[in-house]
Design an enzyme around this catalytic site. Sequence first.
Site, PDB file in Angstrom:
ATOM      1  N   LEU A   1      -3.753  10.738 -11.464  1.00  0.00           N
ATOM      2  CA  LEU A   1      -4.235   9.368 -11.277  1.00  0.00           C
ATOM      3  C   LEU A   1      -4.735   9.148  -9.851  1.00  0.00           C
ATOM      4  CD1 LEU A   1      -4.695   6.578 -12.445  1.00  0.00           C
ATOM      5  CD2 LEU A   1      -2.330   5.989 -11.866  1.00  0.00           C
TER       6      LEU A   1
ATOM      7  N   ILE B   1       2.885   3.382  20.025  1.00  0.00           N
ATOM      8  CA  ILE B   1       4.077   3.527  19.184  1.00  0.00           C
ATOM      9  C   ILE B   1       4.394   4.995  18.917  1.00  0.00           C
ATOM     10  CG2 ILE B   1       5.137   2.787  16.991  1.00  0.00           C
ATOM     11  CD1 ILE B   1       4.629   0.579  19.105  1.00  0.00           C
TER      12      ILE B   1
ATOM     13  N   GLU C   1      14.072  -2.483   5.064  1.00  0.00           N
ATOM     14  CA  GLU C   1      13.827  -2.179   3.653  1.00  0.00           C
ATOM     15  C   GLU C   1      15.124  -1.862   2.920  1.00  0.00           C
ATOM     16  OE1 GLU C   1      10.885   1.002   3.138  1.00  0.00           O
ATOM     17  OE2 GLU C   1      12.290   1.954   1.759  1.00  0.00           O
TER      18      GLU C   1
ATOM     19  N   HIS D   1      -3.709  -1.402  10.945  1.00  0.00           N
ATOM     20  CA  HIS D   1      -4.130  -1.211   9.553  1.00  0.00           C
ATOM     21  C   HIS D   1      -5.551  -1.691   9.316  1.00  0.00           C
ATOM     22  CE1 HIS D   1       0.352  -1.223   9.273  1.00  0.00           C
ATOM     23  NE2 HIS D   1       0.034  -0.087   8.690  1.00  0.00           N
TER      24      HIS D   1
ATOM     25  N   CYS E   1       1.864  -0.410  15.357  1.00  0.00           N
ATOM     26  CA  CYS E   1       2.490   0.768  14.765  1.00  0.00           C
ATOM     27  C   CYS E   1       1.726   1.995  15.262  1.00  0.00           C
ATOM     28  CB  CYS E   1       2.448   0.652  13.237  1.00  0.00           C
ATOM     29  SG  CYS E   1       3.541   1.832  12.391  1.00  0.00           S
TER      30      CYS E   1
HETATM   31  N1  GLN Z   1       6.315   6.879  15.854  1.00  0.00           N
HETATM   32  C1  GLN Z   1       5.733   6.676  14.564  1.00  0.00           C
HETATM   33  C2  GLN Z   1       4.222   6.689  14.698  1.00  0.00           C
HETATM   34  O1  GLN Z   1       3.743   6.286  15.703  1.00  0.00           O
HETATM   35  C3  GLN Z   1       6.182   5.362  13.952  1.00  0.00           C
HETATM   36  C4  GLN Z   1       5.681   5.184  12.554  1.00  0.00           C
HETATM   37  C5  GLN Z   1       6.251   3.982  11.832  1.00  0.00           C
HETATM   38  O2  GLN Z   1       6.807   3.092  12.398  1.00  0.00           O
HETATM   39  N2  GLN Z   1       6.139   3.946  10.546  1.00  0.00           N
HETATM   40  O3  GLN Z   1       3.511   7.070  13.779  1.00  0.00           O
HETATM   41 ZN    ZN Z   2       5.638   1.127  12.579  1.00  0.00          ZN
END
Ligand code: GLN
Ligand code: ZN
Length: 776
Positions: free
Chosen positions: A23, A438, A612, A701, A733
């Site tokens: 899929l 991040i 989560e 994103h 992120c």
């Molecule tokens: N250190 C990870 C990154 O920068 C953190 C990813 C996440 O928080 N899902 O990809």
């Molecule tokens: Zn993240």
Amino acid sequence: MATRSAVAAANLGFPRIGRGRELKSALERFWAGKSSAGELESTALGLRERHWQLQAAAKIGIVPSNDFSLYDHVLDAAALVGAVPERFRAERARGELATCFAMARGTPGAPAMEMTKWFDTNYHYIVPELDAPEALHLASDKPLREYREARALGIETRPVLLGPVSFVLLSRTAGNAESRARLAERVADVYAELIDRLAGAGAEWIQLDEPCLGLDLADQDRWIFPRAYDRVSGHARLAVATYFSDLRENLPLAMRLPIDALHLDLVRAPGQLARALDLAPSRMTLSLGVVNGRGVWRTDLGRALATVRDAVDRLGASRVQVAPSCSLLHVPIDRDIETSLPAALRERLAFATQKLDEVALLARAATDDNPMELLEHAAARRQQTSALPHDAPLTGARVLHRAEPIDRGMLVREAAFAERRRVQRERVPLPPLPTTTIGSLPQTAEVRRMRAALRRGHVTNREYEAFMRREIERGIRFQEEVGLDVLVHGEFERSDMVEYFAEQLEGFAFTEHGWVQSYGSRCVKPPLLHGDVSRPHPLTVAWSRYAQSLTTRPVKGMLTGPVTMLQWSFVRDDVAPALVATQVALALRDEVADLERAGIHVIQVDEPALREALPLRRDERAEYLQWATDAFRLATGGAHAETQIHTHMCYAEFGEILNAVVRMDADVLSLEAARSRTAATGVLEAQSYGRALGPGVYDVHSPRVPSVDEFAEHIRRALEIAGPEQVWVNPDCGLKTRSWSEVRAALANMVEAARVVRAELAAEGPPLVERRGTAA
Ligand code: GLN
Ligand code: ZN
């Protein structure tokens, strides 16, 4: 032998993606314009047919239909009742398929609908947007089509619909409980019309999923259930499926609904059965979810059978069904295609296909005169393929060898935050509003190819390392040029933040095909955490040390936290998660010490899955948060005062976990804030956080590159709530899914915005000057 009615074997839902992720490829080809809708539909039909046949062959008597979805079943429910937001109106003319994909993925003119996690799983659903009940109408015949497809194969199915109340409670709605009730009534009316048509086509039973019955509901919301079910009942026999938690105070409510069967998750909440047996009215069948739909381990059949036979004694066989605890959507499809797992481990696994065998076997054994013989026979057959006696313990005597002697002093940093902040400033002087990222930098096709080449043995370790070093060096130079204050090595060596660590620790194993749907066409392949976790050698030190050797600026070490390691793996079920987390934390604690010795003074421990995994019932949260934060503190508590510990979480809704986040005692917390609708409240709550804080200013994103002004505006907003002492400037992120050109432009603007705001602060005068004095 007396003739007795049999206990039915039921299934609630089967994985859609296909053994070979057919899929996924079909969807991605279609989205790329490389195949037609007809080709996509035909792959989907092939999968549905194969899965129905597989369930029938496993002797499942109650087989679901409409559990299939091209993208997401909640999105399908929205489309079914015509809940298409205004902004997708134009798509509607292009048909159901185009509309659904537009809602899920957005169009140039209309942003996608919000996506969020399905209860405490890593499956994401599309959040329906509901407004006027009058606008809802029966807008699709998907359930009917799929019911007929199965029938054409000679397989009678029980169509599955997301229950009218859970559908509304999971949606974004304006207004109060009364308007939610009216929406649920309207959905029920639409369902009634659909159920009439399904019954007309031959369907005897309908499954309505109401997982919200397992939540702490406000009284006003609880009373929506009878109102909606009065309207939906009477058109076919109704089975309401609940899962993931205990119905508790909602159990009597469920028992009074005008329904014919109720499914209970007896893996997560075995305790609710006794009351259910007492309360079940005589017309009601109980469906016993005794085979874990959330884990990959074989069921303890003896124990499950005892539960089932008790229920049969009380209710009679005709009122009992055996089933998985929830839809099998959350487990991989077939253990038998895994060829590289050690036999002893493979033998302990049951994926969706094997779980159906367990369900069927339990249903048969429920009324058999010699049930133990049946079970033993099945076990013997299994054993023929395995080298080990089936009772061999999972890991032997090493279980928890290092989890015992934890003394709580190990959880406490050597100095309190205020003192740490002082010594950290001396160790690593930073400007106000320090900038960082991040962790991951863009993962180009070349980087991914190189990792694959190493896996397949197409390059030597030396070639691989030389390549990665070049990437790291390029990443460091880039970050220096852009002017970031705290650098990262870029995580080029990691395909996945959990898998990378799991691969290097003892206690994990990996499937080849164990894919589970995460959202749309995206799947994850969670590692199996099956044994004692330990760290045979350092995990990240060489990369971090190398990165630090290239620059005088601080490089941040990057680790995945214990809760995230557990939550995104399939964890053994014979040991409490808290103990497994302790083992992972001890491994990370050693890694932190090694990073310090290698000259790394800033270390980030990511916990994006902490929230989560939060239990669905409020009164279970404190215990979870206790062990979850203890694990983080065990991992980081040994760090010297001058080592700055960061953590990162990908969300801004901290309401319920704020105290826990404070208890983690990290020096700096980065979080998502650029896009989230709740960003403002998140940051507000963070006001009481007290530590340093990096509310994300760049939505990773989205392909959009924000301007300097936009970034500056985000930073100024953060400063309204937290002092310049406290605020860090960073993206939401990791950047691994973005392109280098986007990242280059975005980070340059982000750093420039930090400079602009610093200058504004300096112009404001004394407070900042004083702070600079103390920092210097
Ligand atoms: N250190 C990870 C990154 O920068 C953190 C990813 C996440 O928080 N899902 O990809
Ligand atoms: Zn993240």
